[in-house]
Design a protein around this motif. Structure first.
Motif, mmCIF file in Angstrom:
data_model
loop_
_atom_site.group_PDB
_atom_site.id
_atom_site.type_symbol
_atom_site.label_atom_id
_atom_site.label_comp_id
_atom_site.label_asym_id
_atom_site.label_seq_id
_atom_site.Cartn_x
_atom_site.Cartn_y
_atom_site.Cartn_z
ATOM 1 N N ARG A 1 34.858 75.525 43.395
ATOM 2 C CA ARG A 1 34.966 74.354 43.878
ATOM 3 C C ARG A 1 34.666 74.554 45.615
ATOM 4 O O ARG A 1 34.074 73.403 46.160
ATOM 5 C CB ARG A 1 36.629 74.081 43.773
ATOM 6 N N GLN B 1 31.124 74.254 46.020
ATOM 7 C CA GLN B 1 30.656 72.756 46.049
ATOM 8 C C GLN B 1 31.034 71.875 47.347
ATOM 9 O O GLN B 1 30.000 71.244 47.549
ATOM 10 C CB GLN B 1 31.284 72.073 44.737
ATOM 11 N N ARG C 1 25.846 73.336 42.827
ATOM 12 C CA ARG C 1 25.775 71.833 42.554
ATOM 13 C C ARG C 1 27.064 71.280 42.184
ATOM 14 O O ARG C 1 28.074 72.156 41.649
ATOM 15 C CB ARG C 1 25.278 71.962 41.166
ATOM 16 N N PHE C 2 27.386 70.148 42.340
ATOM 17 C CA PHE C 2 28.485 69.328 42.141
ATOM 18 C C PHE C 2 28.545 68.400 41.181
ATOM 19 O O PHE C 2 29.348 68.119 40.515
ATOM 20 C CB PHE C 2 28.821 68.235 43.235
ATOM 21 N N ASP C 3 27.462 68.501 40.051
ATOM 22 C CA ASP C 3 27.336 67.921 38.737
ATOM 23 C C ASP C 3 27.925 68.766 37.645
ATOM 24 O O ASP C 3 28.126 68.340 36.617
ATOM 25 C CB ASP C 3 26.053 67.427 38.366
ATOM 26 N N LEU C 4 28.243 70.083 38.133
ATOM 27 C CA LEU C 4 28.741 71.058 37.053
ATOM 28 C C LEU C 4 29.992 71.398 37.388
ATOM 29 O O LEU C 4 30.588 71.647 38.506
ATOM 30 C CB LEU C 4 27.877 72.320 37.027
ATOM 31 N N THR C 5 31.148 71.002 36.495
ATOM 32 C CA THR C 5 32.696 71.279 37.114
ATOM 33 C C THR C 5 32.805 72.886 37.275
ATOM 34 O O THR C 5 32.345 73.562 36.672
ATOM 35 C CB THR C 5 33.535 70.644 35.816
ATOM 36 N N TRP D 1 33.621 74.501 34.060
ATOM 37 C CA TRP D 1 32.416 75.074 33.206
ATOM 38 C C TRP D 1 31.851 76.136 33.926
ATOM 39 O O TRP D 1 31.453 77.041 33.373
ATOM 40 C CB TRP D 1 31.544 73.769 33.426
ATOM 41 N N ARG E 1 22.805 74.578 44.142
ATOM 42 C CA ARG E 1 22.568 73.131 44.409
ATOM 43 C C ARG E 1 21.031 73.223 45.203
ATOM 44 O O ARG E 1 20.830 73.821 46.233
ATOM 45 C CB ARG E 1 23.451 72.502 45.515
#
Length: 182
Positions: A122, A125, A131-135, A138, A178
């Motif tokens: 986090r 991110q 990348r912020f599109d992967l939690t 995950w 990212r």
């Protein structure tokens, strides 16, 4: 003769990380003790696996502490974490596939580990590194999966042990980094 419980656990971890179906007799032989001695320390396989779970959680928490996840960039912290977790990778690969640990009441240590690793992702991110599109959840699961898979590959001789850190970090960051729009 006094039996060192920690030594027995480490011998069991080494064996079970290579052969998850090993019997208690095989564990006793690997530890250099008799089956009766093993049973004095661990009433059965479930008790042994639970003790290994505690050991694994402690070792991963120690690796997280040593990685200083809040220092420097998230990528640097992740590299330190992978390096720190390498000695416990075989044990972790065994534990995450041991279904009995995740049925019913789950050891709260797993939640602590998940929260700390997720916080690292986090932070990456939030700082624009990952990348912020992967939690973060995950990415945490991917981290565990890559560590476990690489441990198995090294044990089976399909991957050189000296490549452990490089392969995990590069694959994980290659997917988590990212991309900067040009």
């Amino acid at each position: 003769m006094s039996v060192d419980r920690d030594q027995v656990l480490r011998a069991a971890a080494a064996l079970l990380s290579r052969k998850s179906t090993a019997t208690m007799d095989e564990v006793a032989r690997a530890a250099g003790i008799g089956r009766a001695t093993l049973h004095r320390h661990f009433a059965g396989r479930e008790a042994l696996v639970r003790a290994l779970e505690e050991l694994g959680i402690q070792e991963i928490e120690a690796a997280l502490d040593a990685a200083r996840p809040d220092d420097g960039t998230a990528e640097e912290a992740l590299r330190r974490l992978v390096a720190g977790v390498e000695p416990a990778a075989g044990l972790l690969s065994f534990l995450v596939t041991e279904n009995q640990l995740f049925e019913g009441e789950v050891n709260e240590g797993w939640s602590r580990l998940d929260a700390r690793v997720s916080a690292l992702f986090r932070r990456g991110q939030e700082r624009g590194e990952f990348r912020f599109d992967l939690t973060p959840a995950w990415l945490t699961e991917a981290f565990y999966g890559l560590v476990g898979s690489c441990a198995w590959a090294v044990q089976d001789g399909r991957v050189a042990g000296r490549d452990f850190q490089y392969m995990i970090v590069e694959l994980l960051l290659g997917g988590a980094r990212r991309s900067v729009e040009k």
